[in-house]
Design a protein around this motif. Sequence first.
Motif, PDB file in Angstrom:
ATOM      1  N   LEU A  67      19.694  -8.599 -18.911  1.00 35.88           N
ATOM      2  CA  LEU A  67      19.590  -7.815 -17.684  1.00 35.88           C
ATOM      3  C   LEU A  67      18.267  -8.060 -16.980  1.00 35.88           C
ATOM      4  N   CYS A  68      17.154  -7.882 -17.725  1.00 39.07           N
ATOM      5  CA  CYS A  68      15.829  -7.987 -17.100  1.00 39.07           C
ATOM      6  C   CYS A  68      14.765  -7.995 -18.183  1.00 39.07           C
ATOM      7  N   ALA A  69      13.871  -8.981 -18.128  1.00 39.23           N
ATOM      8  CA  ALA A  69      12.813  -9.111 -19.136  1.00 39.23           C
ATOM      9  C   ALA A  69      11.574  -8.295 -18.811  1.00 39.23           C
ATOM     10  N   GLY A  70      11.566  -7.600 -17.664  1.00 38.82           N
ATOM     11  CA  GLY A  70      10.413  -6.780 -17.303  1.00 38.82           C
ATOM     12  C   GLY A  70       9.910  -7.089 -15.915  1.00 38.82           C
ATOM     13  N   GLY A  71       8.671  -6.683 -15.659  1.00 38.45           N
ATOM     14  CA  GLY A  71       8.050  -6.981 -14.373  1.00 38.45           C
ATOM     15  C   GLY A  71       7.517  -8.390 -14.340  1.00 38.45           C
ATOM     16  N   ASP A  72       7.149  -8.831 -13.151  1.00 41.45           N
ATOM     17  CA  ASP A  72       6.584 -10.168 -12.969  1.00 41.45           C
ATOM     18  C   ASP A  72       5.120 -10.134 -13.391  1.00 41.45           C
ATOM     19  N   ILE A  73       4.889 -10.311 -14.699  1.00 44.07           N
ATOM     20  CA  ILE A  73       3.529 -10.111 -15.208  1.00 44.07           C
ATOM     21  C   ILE A  73       2.589 -11.264 -14.849  1.00 44.07           C
ATOM     22  N   ARG A  74       3.117 -12.406 -14.480  1.00 40.76           N
ATOM     23  CA  ARG A  74       2.236 -13.472 -13.993  1.00 40.76           C
ATOM     24  C   ARG A  74       1.523 -13.026 -12.719  1.00 40.76           C
ATOM     25  N   ALA A  75       2.265 -12.366 -11.838  1.00 40.79           N
ATOM     26  CA  ALA A  75       1.660 -11.882 -10.595  1.00 40.79           C
ATOM     27  C   ALA A  75       0.602 -10.827 -10.897  1.00 40.79           C
ATOM     28  N   ILE A  76       0.873  -9.966 -11.887  1.00 42.97           N
ATOM     29  CA  ILE A  76      -0.106  -8.949 -12.265  1.00 42.97           C
ATOM     30  C   ILE A  76      -1.343  -9.606 -12.868  1.00 42.97           C
ATOM     31  N   VAL A 112      24.322  -1.851 -17.157  1.00 39.22           N
ATOM     32  CA  VAL A 112      24.899  -2.725 -18.180  1.00 39.22           C
ATOM     33  C   VAL A 112      23.746  -3.474 -18.844  1.00 39.22           C
ATOM     34  N   MET A 113      23.339  -2.990 -20.016  1.00 38.31           N
ATOM     35  CA  MET A 113      22.139  -3.481 -20.696  1.00 38.31           C
ATOM     36  C   MET A 113      22.494  -4.593 -21.681  1.00 38.31           C
ATOM     37  N   ASP A 114      23.146  -5.615 -21.164  1.00 35.11           N
ATOM     38  CA  ASP A 114      23.578  -6.751 -21.981  1.00 35.11           C
ATOM     39  C   ASP A 114      22.431  -7.738 -22.129  1.00 35.11           C
ATOM     40  N   GLY A 115      22.219  -8.271 -23.330  1.00 38.90           N
ATOM     41  CA  GLY A 115      21.156  -9.253 -23.536  1.00 38.90           C
ATOM     42  C   GLY A 115      19.787  -8.598 -23.550  1.00 38.90           C
ATOM     43  N   ILE A 116      18.786  -9.320 -23.056  1.00 37.60           N
ATOM     44  CA  ILE A 116      17.401  -8.858 -23.108  1.00 37.60           C
ATOM     45  C   ILE A 116      17.144  -7.788 -22.053  1.00 37.60           C
ATOM     46  N   VAL A 117      16.573  -6.673 -22.507  1.00 36.08           N
ATOM     47  CA  VAL A 117      16.196  -5.564 -21.624  1.00 36.08           C
ATOM     48  C   VAL A 117      14.826  -5.088 -22.094  1.00 36.08           C
ATOM     49  N   MET A 118      13.779  -5.442 -21.365  1.00 42.27           N
ATOM     50  CA  MET A 118      12.428  -5.130 -21.802  1.00 42.27           C
ATOM     51  C   MET A 118      11.585  -4.608 -20.643  1.00 42.27           C
ATOM     52  N   GLY A 119      10.585  -3.805 -20.978  1.00 47.04           N
ATOM     53  CA  GLY A 119       9.620  -3.354 -19.991  1.00 47.04           C
ATOM     54  C   GLY A 119      10.279  -2.773 -18.758  1.00 47.04           C
ATOM     55  N   GLY A 121      12.701  -3.735 -17.180  1.00 44.84           N
ATOM     56  CA  GLY A 121      14.151  -3.714 -17.312  1.00 44.84           C
ATOM     57  C   GLY A 121      14.644  -2.412 -17.919  1.00 44.84           C
ATOM     58  N   VAL A 122      13.852  -1.846 -18.831  1.00 45.42           N
ATOM     59  CA  VAL A 122      14.174  -0.534 -19.388  1.00 45.42           C
ATOM     60  C   VAL A 122      14.063   0.523 -18.299  1.00 45.42           C
ATOM     61  N   GLY A 123      13.070   0.370 -17.422  1.00 44.53           N
ATOM     62  CA  GLY A 123      12.874   1.353 -16.360  1.00 44.53           C
ATOM     63  C   GLY A 123      14.052   1.468 -15.418  1.00 44.53           C
ATOM     64  N   VAL A 124      14.672   0.334 -15.064  1.00 48.69           N
ATOM     65  CA  VAL A 124      15.784   0.379 -14.104  1.00 48.69           C
ATOM     66  C   VAL A 124      17.123   0.611 -14.784  1.00 48.69           C
ATOM     67  N   SER A 125      17.134   0.751 -16.105  1.00 52.19           N
ATOM     68  CA  SER A 125      18.400   0.962 -16.818  1.00 52.19           C
ATOM     69  C   SER A 125      18.411   2.240 -17.634  1.00 52.19           C
ATOM     70  N   ALA A 126      17.403   2.456 -18.468  1.00 50.17           N
ATOM     71  CA  ALA A 126      17.453   3.552 -19.432  1.00 50.17           C
ATOM     72  C   ALA A 126      17.264   4.926 -18.815  1.00 50.17           C
ATOM     73  N   HIS A 127      16.901   4.998 -17.536  1.00 50.66           N
ATOM     74  CA  HIS A 127      16.861   6.287 -16.842  1.00 50.66           C
ATOM     75  C   HIS A 127      18.182   6.590 -16.151  1.00 50.66           C
ATOM     76  N   GLY A 128      19.122   5.666 -16.211  1.00 54.84           N
ATOM     77  CA  GLY A 128      20.406   5.854 -15.561  1.00 54.84           C
ATOM     78  C   GLY A 128      21.275   6.874 -16.271  1.00 54.84           C
ATOM     79  N   GLY A 129      22.298   7.338 -15.567  1.00 48.95           N
ATOM     80  CA  GLY A 129      23.169   8.355 -16.130  1.00 48.95           C
ATOM     81  C   GLY A 129      24.172   7.817 -17.129  1.00 48.95           C
ATOM     82  N   VAL A 130      24.539   6.525 -17.001  1.00 49.33           N
ATOM     83  CA  VAL A 130      25.512   5.904 -17.906  1.00 49.33           C
ATOM     84  C   VAL A 130      24.930   4.563 -18.353  1.00 49.33           C
TER      85      VAL A 130
END
Length: 352
Positions: A67-76, A112-119, A121-130
């Motif tokens: 789903l999402c490996a996190g924020g764009d930490i290179r930019a940070i 849909v938290m399929d595959g890698i969900v980190m940083g 990616g957790v923020g835009v998924s694990a606060h969801g209702g389903v």
Amino acid sequence: MRVTGDESEPVLLHTEGRAGHLVLNRPRALNALTHEMVRRLQEALDAWEHDPAVETVVLTGAGERGLCAGGDIRAIHDDARDGDGTASAAFWRDEYRLDARIARYPKPYVAVMDGIVMGGGVGVSAHGGVRVVTERSVVAMPETGIGFVPDVGGTHLLSRAPGELGTHLALTGARIGAGDALLCGLADHHVPSAALPDLLADLAQLPAPQAVERHARPAPPAELAGRREWIDACYAADDAEEIVRRLHAHGDPAAKEAAETLLAKSPTAVKATLAALRRARRLDTLEEVLDQEYRVSCAMLTAPDLVEGIRAQVVDKDRTPRWSPAGLAEVADAEVERLFAPLGGRELGLRS
């Protein structure tokens, strides 16, 4: 999930039946979030909230890896090293507001938290209702390994996990699968990855709870369930050095392995993370925790370990960060306290 050949649109939007679909579309970067992506997600949620044709919102990631490996930490990294930090602060401001928006969204939000969900990616998924995980799910908040502290509401989620499971995950950055994600309160349902196309098709026609229940199956075993005895005993301490001492003293080889993993992380980040978790337990709402995380995130930009950690893990990839200070005992309490200092006019200001 499907692979798209064109990444010029980093977030793909489409509707299918009663569902509005948000597709994170940077598969070559494992759908890492940029500021532009955060803005587009927010705009779509705003528009769909008032669109009677959209009854359910569905979040997925393009590509086959996650789903999402996190924020764009290179930019940070570049902003912290070469800039003044304003770009990162602006990104986090919008990202954390998005996470809070997702948590309070008035329509079913299916992640849909399929595959890698980190940083992030957790923020835009694990606060969801389903929240749906699969046997391929790999969920983690690995921030201490880059000299940072779990954010995007991660300290809110982890501080509320059973016992001290959240403390273990936050300090070590351990990766967990579907069973443990359910155990820790980061997900609600397990759906086999092979059934996801049918689930998405049903979401176009059925209410979200009914569609998910149709495809939900028992999850793989939760590995952490059998480790609760030593995790709860060792991580109950409010002092990082004492946690390490208890882990080393415990007879379970997994406890000693956890201690060595923890000691490889940024000492400043470990102590700040422990303090953030304990403070988050005393805060009532996600918004209050996000306000706290924003203070810490902005302060960490001025600490040396964030640039060094991203350099070692992502830029140069030598995996040998040189932390400063190098050990837990050298991190002064005053330095940890500084990270939580109010920002004055620059506060995130989500709490009501």
